[in-house]
Design a protein around this motif. Sequence first.
Motif, short mmCIF file in Angstrom:
data_model
loop_
_atom_site.label_atom_id
_atom_site.label_comp_id
_atom_site.label_asym_id
_atom_site.label_seq_id
_atom_site.Cartn_x
_atom_site.Cartn_y
_atom_site.Cartn_z
N GLY A 180 -1.90 0.52 -7.01
CA GLY A 180 -1.54 0.76 -8.20
C GLY A 180 -1.72 2.30 -9.20
N GLY A 181 -2.56 3.23 -8.16
CA GLY A 181 -2.32 4.57 -8.97
C GLY A 181 -1.84 5.08 -8.05
N ILE A 182 -1.43 6.37 -8.96
CA ILE A 182 -0.29 7.59 -8.83
C ILE A 182 -1.01 8.68 -8.26
CG2 ILE A 182 0.74 7.26 -10.32
CD1 ILE A 182 3.61 7.98 -8.77
N VAL A 183 -1.05 9.05 -7.44
CA VAL A 183 -1.78 10.81 -6.90
C VAL A 183 -0.70 11.53 -7.66
CG1 VAL A 183 -2.32 12.09 -5.75
CG2 VAL A 183 -2.83 9.91 -4.63
N VAL A 184 -0.77 12.44 -8.62
CA VAL A 184 0.38 13.35 -10.07
C VAL A 184 0.29 14.56 -8.88
CG1 VAL A 184 0.93 11.48 -11.53
CG2 VAL A 184 -0.52 12.85 -11.89
N ALA A 214 -14.40 -1.48 2.23
CA ALA A 214 -15.68 -0.94 0.89
C ALA A 214 -14.34 0.42 -0.30
CB ALA A 214 -16.61 -0.11 1.73
N MET A 215 -13.01 1.21 0.84
CA MET A 215 -12.77 2.28 0.16
C MET A 215 -12.17 1.49 -0.78
SD MET A 215 -10.78 4.84 2.15
CE MET A 215 -11.54 5.14 2.96
N LYS A 216 -11.35 0.35 -0.44
CA LYS A 216 -10.27 -0.29 -2.22
C LYS A 216 -11.25 -1.10 -2.47
CE LYS A 216 -6.45 -1.93 1.40
NZ LYS A 216 -5.43 -2.81 2.06
N THR A 217 -12.12 -1.29 -2.49
CA THR A 217 -13.05 -2.00 -3.60
C THR A 217 -13.48 -0.85 -4.53
OG1 THR A 217 -14.00 -3.95 -2.35
CG2 THR A 217 -15.00 -3.10 -3.99
N ARG A 218 -13.68 0.01 -3.73
CA ARG A 218 -14.78 1.69 -4.42
C ARG A 218 -13.16 2.16 -5.79
NH1 ARG A 218 -17.71 6.21 -2.93
NH2 ARG A 218 -17.94 5.91 -5.47
N ILE A 219 -11.53 1.94 -5.30
CA ILE A 219 -10.98 2.88 -5.73
C ILE A 219 -9.70 2.02 -6.53
CG2 ILE A 219 -8.64 3.29 -5.02
CD1 ILE A 219 -9.73 3.82 -2.49
N GLN A 220 -10.28 0.40 -6.29
CA GLN A 220 -9.57 -1.02 -7.51
C GLN A 220 -11.20 -0.59 -8.54
OE1 GLN A 220 -7.25 -2.69 -6.63
NE2 GLN A 220 -7.78 -4.65 -8.49
N PRO A 255 -0.92 10.11 5.60
CA PRO A 255 -0.53 9.57 4.36
C PRO A 255 -0.93 8.02 3.94
CG PRO A 255 1.05 10.40 5.98
CD PRO A 255 -0.23 10.93 6.14
N GLU A 256 -1.38 7.07 5.07
CA GLU A 256 -1.93 5.53 4.89
C GLU A 256 -3.23 6.12 3.82
OE1 GLU A 256 -0.88 3.52 5.90
OE2 GLU A 256 0.73 4.64 6.83
N TYR A 257 -4.71 7.11 3.61
CA TYR A 257 -4.98 7.27 2.42
C TYR A 257 -4.59 7.18 1.48
CZ TYR A 257 -8.74 8.14 6.35
OH TYR A 257 -10.08 8.16 6.66
N ILE A 258 -3.15 7.68 1.42
CA ILE A 258 -2.87 7.82 -0.12
C ILE A 258 -1.98 6.82 -0.44
CG2 ILE A 258 -1.25 9.07 -1.64
CD1 ILE A 258 -1.93 11.82 -0.19
N LYS A 259 -1.62 5.78 0.24
CA LYS A 259 -0.88 5.05 0.58
C LYS A 259 -2.24 3.80 0.02
CE LYS A 259 2.26 1.98 2.77
NZ LYS A 259 1.91 0.32 2.62
N ILE A 260 -3.74 4.00 0.36
CA ILE A 260 -4.46 3.05 0.23
C ILE A 260 -4.57 3.17 -1.50
CG2 ILE A 260 -6.76 2.60 0.00
CD1 ILE A 260 -7.10 3.16 2.87
N ILE A 261 -4.25 4.22 -2.19
CA ILE A 261 -4.67 4.61 -3.48
C ILE A 261 -3.70 3.61 -4.21
CG2 ILE A 261 -4.66 6.17 -5.65
CD1 ILE A 261 -6.56 8.11 -3.55
N THR A 302 1.92 9.77 -1.40
CA THR A 302 2.59 8.85 -0.06
C THR A 302 3.19 10.38 0.20
OG1 THR A 302 1.44 6.67 -0.67
CG2 THR A 302 2.56 8.13 1.76
N GLU A 303 4.17 10.89 -0.16
CA GLU A 303 5.76 10.93 -0.51
C GLU A 303 5.89 12.34 0.35
OE1 GLU A 303 8.56 7.92 -1.18
OE2 GLU A 303 7.88 9.51 -2.61
N ILE A 304 4.46 12.56 -0.95
CA ILE A 304 4.76 14.14 -1.01
C ILE A 304 3.56 14.70 -0.06
CG2 ILE A 304 2.29 15.03 -2.10
CD1 ILE A 304 5.82 16.52 -3.28
N LEU A 305 3.00 14.16 0.84
CA LEU A 305 2.28 14.17 1.74
C LEU A 305 2.66 14.23 3.08
CD1 LEU A 305 -0.58 15.27 2.89
CD2 LEU A 305 -1.44 13.00 3.05
N ASN A 306 3.59 13.56 2.72
CA ASN A 306 4.42 13.56 4.38
C ASN A 306 5.11 14.68 4.01
OD1 ASN A 306 4.04 11.17 5.21
ND2 ASN A 306 5.43 9.81 4.38
#
Length: 376
Positions: A250-254, A361-367, A240-246, A189-193
């Motif tokens: 509990g995920g981290i976009v590296v 729905a997005m949260k369910t699939r990512i979870q 950035p809200e899309y990445i914040k959902i991930i 999220t921070e890197i997208l900002n």
Amino acid sequence: MNVLEEFSKAVQLPNSWINEWKDEGKKVLGYFCSYIPEEIIYAAGILPIRIRAWGCTESPMGDAYMSDTTCSFTRCCLEMAHKKQFDYLDGIISCNSCDQIRRLYDNLRFKAPSPFQYFINLPSNVNEITIDWFEHELYKFKEKLEEFYSVKITNQKLKDTIAIYNESRKFLKIIYKSRNRSAPAINGTEILNTIIAATSIPRDTYNNLLSKLITEIKDKERHANYRARVMLIGSDLDDPEYIKIIEDLGGIVVTDFLCFGSRYFWDLVDEKADTADPMNSLAKRYLSKISCPRMAGKHKSRVEFIKNLIKGSYVDGVILQRIKFCPFWWGENFMLFRELKKLGVPCLNLEREYMLSGVGAMKTRIQAFLEALEVE
């Protein structure tokens, strides 16, 4: 306020940096694609701003003129232009990045004309002929800027601007590579900002902030408690809200393969070659940089680049996201899914709209995807 907090304030358009620039009587030009060389605009003393439809919540006028089977990004842009929310821009520059952006440019000329509008023709192949042709296109663009704004873009100004932008690219690569650590100091999220800020802050100011950021995050471990290390691939993602959902799950976009990400800054403009003609160096860099699917014959090189990022960033799984009705990324993600599956890399295909919607729905699939990665 630390640097990451400052960068988060650049997401809004217009932001305080743009307002300050305009208060000084200087011009601002919006552009639509990372294949448009910002250096030429900045060398003219004009601030280049990557056009985003941030804050758009509905697009009835965009749907009517663009049709509801074009991508929601283009429809949102037309909607905001019609509502005069792009009036802070002194002009718009576009290119044939895709057919939908081409049609958006036509509609903008008709429904929301700007004082300055210009279209750059971009080849879809890379060879000596197309590089020479693209260089000619950039010269025409430069001459049009000089004529319309009564400025002179000298070779020395271009060289100086190229050096400034290359400094940004070097800083960003340092920050990206710091995410390879087991406990990164900066999350997705921070890197997208941070990348969004590059497209809406005067470049000299931005480089100073990047330098401070590198000092702030050096040897720091901030994000150690995560479930899986994720790579994000796909079409235009500037919220950035899309990445914040991930990351809230509990995920981290590296790492990523995004135009508001690695594809934006990874390749440098050659400052040593063609010193008498920096335009040639710009043409080579922008046409030959790590590509998106609009470039023909480059799929294999994209796959190799992605494989190297997966390995270097210790990625556990990949999310292949695309905006609905994006034909380039529909085909590309289909092929990437098959090829990454052969390599044993877990993947999730995620179709979305430009406007944040369908969050449940997005949260369910990512979870579910993150849970599967934990099991593996």
